[in-house]
Design a protein around this motif. Structure first.
Motif, PDB file in Angstrom:
ATOM      1  N   HIS A 271       0.886  -1.057   0.051  1.00  9.18           N
ATOM      2  CA  HIS A 271       0.281   0.070  -0.022  1.00  9.18           C
ATOM      3  C   HIS A 271       1.022   1.206  -0.066  1.00  9.18           C
ATOM      4  CE1 HIS A 271      -3.358   2.677   2.503  1.00  9.18           C
ATOM      5  NE2 HIS A 271      -3.264   2.678   0.794  1.00  9.18           N
ATOM      6  N   GLN A 272       1.667   1.275   0.967  1.00 15.89           N
ATOM      7  CA  GLN A 272       2.736   2.301   1.066  1.00 15.89           C
ATOM      8  C   GLN A 272       3.753   2.708  -0.212  1.00 15.89           C
ATOM      9  OE1 GLN A 272       4.909   1.416   4.280  1.00 15.89           O
ATOM     10  NE2 GLN A 272       3.495   2.185   5.895  1.00 15.89           N
ATOM     11  N   GLN A 273       3.948   1.573  -1.112  1.00 15.59           N
ATOM     12  CA  GLN A 273       4.643   1.785  -2.278  1.00 15.59           C
ATOM     13  C   GLN A 273       3.849   2.339  -3.289  1.00 15.59           C
ATOM     14  OE1 GLN A 273       8.063   1.439  -2.894  1.00 15.59           O
ATOM     15  NE2 GLN A 273       7.360   2.427  -4.867  1.00 15.59           N
ATOM     16  N   GLU A 274       2.510   1.549  -3.226  1.00 13.81           N
ATOM     17  CA  GLU A 274       1.708   1.939  -4.306  1.00 13.81           C
ATOM     18  C   GLU A 274       1.216   3.789  -4.110  1.00 13.81           C
ATOM     19  OE1 GLU A 274      -0.725   0.410  -7.035  1.00 13.81           O
ATOM     20  OE2 GLU A 274       1.450  -0.098  -6.832  1.00 13.81           O
ATOM     21  N   ILE A 275       1.130   4.181  -3.022  1.00 13.63           N
ATOM     22  CA  ILE A 275       0.929   5.428  -2.794  1.00 13.63           C
ATOM     23  C   ILE A 275       2.061   6.516  -3.214  1.00 13.63           C
ATOM     24  CG2 ILE A 275       0.726   7.290  -0.889  1.00 13.63           C
ATOM     25  CD1 ILE A 275      -1.286   5.424   0.661  1.00 13.63           C
ATOM     26  N   ALA A 276       3.199   5.906  -3.086  1.00 18.50           N
ATOM     27  CA  ALA A 276       4.499   6.633  -3.288  1.00 18.50           C
ATOM     28  C   ALA A 276       4.481   6.796  -4.851  1.00 18.50           C
ATOM     29  CB  ALA A 276       5.689   6.119  -2.746  1.00 18.50           C
ATOM     30  N   THR A 277       4.482   5.701  -5.598  1.00 16.05           N
ATOM     31  CA  THR A 277       4.437   5.455  -7.032  1.00 16.05           C
ATOM     32  C   THR A 277       3.575   6.446  -7.675  1.00 16.05           C
ATOM     33  OG1 THR A 277       5.021   3.219  -6.881  1.00 16.05           O
ATOM     34  CG2 THR A 277       4.031   4.304  -8.957  1.00 16.05           C
ATOM     35  N   TRP A 278       2.160   6.609  -7.600  1.00 15.19           N
ATOM     36  CA  TRP A 278       1.302   7.448  -7.994  1.00 15.19           C
ATOM     37  C   TRP A 278       1.107   8.650  -7.595  1.00 15.19           C
ATOM     38  CZ3 TRP A 278      -0.621   5.408 -12.237  1.00 15.19           C
ATOM     39  CH2 TRP A 278      -0.609   4.110 -12.691  1.00 15.19           C
ATOM     40  N   GLU A 279       1.739   8.908  -6.420  1.00 11.49           N
ATOM     41  CA  GLU A 279       2.052  10.537  -6.192  1.00 11.49           C
ATOM     42  C   GLU A 279       2.702  11.028  -6.979  1.00 11.49           C
ATOM     43  OE1 GLU A 279       3.531  13.242  -2.418  1.00 11.49           O
ATOM     44  OE2 GLU A 279       3.738  11.173  -2.390  1.00 11.49           O
ATOM     45  N   LYS A 280       3.884  10.329  -7.404  1.00 13.24           N
ATOM     46  CA  LYS A 280       4.901  10.751  -8.377  1.00 13.24           C
ATOM     47  C   LYS A 280       4.349  10.923  -9.729  1.00 13.24           C
ATOM     48  CE  LYS A 280       9.676   9.874  -9.992  1.00 13.24           C
ATOM     49  NZ  LYS A 280       9.342   9.717 -11.314  1.00 13.24           N
ATOM     50  N   ILE A 281       3.529  10.061 -10.374  1.00 16.40           N
ATOM     51  CA  ILE A 281       2.920  10.134 -11.432  1.00 16.40           C
ATOM     52  C   ILE A 281       1.798  11.212 -11.613  1.00 16.40           C
ATOM     53  CG2 ILE A 281       1.402   8.790 -13.001  1.00 16.40           C
ATOM     54  CD1 ILE A 281       4.189   7.819 -12.910  1.00 16.40           C
TER      55      ILE A 281
END
Length: 324
Positions: A305-315
């Motif tokens: 969950h934490q990794q997904e949030i970080a990835t899509w925040e960047k996108i």
């Protein structure tokens, strides 16, 4: 340590832990509400109802689905975040409600990480690249070449600004260096009809929203934005198979409870949900929707969950999408 002191400490410890034990033993003490922050009738709602029906038998209380739609799922999610944290209300959320809304809404009214505890990760709706039948591109490489030949000429549809289908395409364009023109719609149904009608060139839509049309031949699928092929659509090659990496864009889904839910209660609810998802009959119903099961317990889901949030925040930031 004296016997008297040990006895006193034991009484104190008992006083501290007894309420939690009582709560766990008496849970659930009344019907449970499972909030779905979207309208009834869609695949997200269907999955929630499969699980709720099974839980009603296994957990000893009725589990009632409550559809609370609005504000990209924020209305229902906010209600659960600030509701009673006793295990009798939980939510079936996804990458929008418990991820992207943090960056797409000026004031979602909750924090997707601090205000929630994961109950169970379920899996993901995979995204499929679908094109109008007369588009002269039968592979991803041909699509990229077509887009690079005339930047911005091709248009792509989505289910709205900031939706999974929008951000998934933004990710693809960033990875491949192409430019296409965005045309947002209010939902999957009108988008699909416009592709079939030849007015939209391409979309990166969730597989369940286009699987029927793919099978009917009214539009054409050229890639799946997922690490592996889907057993319900075995003929659709993945992006990776076609030379495009780091552009997978599954729309994950998971069950959450309010963060303050007592640990013993959360554990009981989590084990019950995980057991339901593991049943072959439930799994088969979910798979028929075109959904890919990837069941995770809370410990496994939390870092994902934490990794997904970080990835899509960047996108989202790189795409220049502004909060509304």
């Amino acid at each position: 340590m004296s016997l008297t002191r040990r006895s006193t400490l034991g009484l104190v410890a008992g006083a501290v832990f007894a309420p939690a034990i009582v709560r766990a033993q008496s849970y659930p003490s009344k019907p449970i509400t499972l909030v779905v922050p979207y309208p009834a009738g869609g695949p997200t709602d269907a999955i929630a109802r499969f699980v709720a029906q099974d839980l009603s038998t296994s957990i000893g209380q009725n589990v009632l689905v409550d559809n609370r739609a609005g504000a990209s799922g924020a209305v229902g999610t906010r209600a659960v975040a600030h509701g009673a944290a006793d295990g009798h209300t939980f939510i079936f959320g996804n990458n929008q409600t418990h991820g992207n809304n943090m960056f797409l809404l000026k004031d979602p009214g909750y924090d997707a990480v601090k205000d929630f505890a994961p109950v169970a990760g379920v899996g993901a709706f995979e995204h499929a690249f679908v094109v109008r039948n007369d588009l002269p591109a039968k592979t991803i490489k041909e699509l990229i070449a077509l887009a690079k030949a005339d930047p911005g000429k091709l248009n792509y549809g989505s289910t709205g600004v900031g939706s999974g289908s929008h951000l998934a395409m933004e990710l693809f364009m960033q990875r491949t260096g192409i430019k296409m023109t965005h045309v947002p719609f209010r939902g999957a149904a009108p988008l699909v009809q416009e592709i079939i009608g030849g007015r939209i060139d391409i979309a990166n839509s969730t597989l369940p929203s286009v699987l029927e049309q793919i099978n009917a031949g009214t539009l054409r699928a050229i890639a799946l934005a997922s690490p592996e092929r889907n057993p319900r659509a075995k003929d659709i090659p993945t992006l990776r198979e076609q030379g495009v990496s780091d552009a997978d864009a599954d729309s994950w889904a998971a069950f959450f409870a309010p963060a303050a839910t007592p640990a013993p209660v959360l554990d009981t609810l989590s084990k019950a949900v995980l057991a339901s998802l593991a049943k072959p009959a439930i799994a088969e119903q979910i798979l028929k929707l075109g959904f890919t099961l990837k069941i995770r317990d809370p410990a496994a889901f939390r870092p994902y969950h934490q990794q997904e949030i970080a990835t899509w925040e960047k996108i989202i930031r790189e795409a220049g999408v502004k909060p509304e």
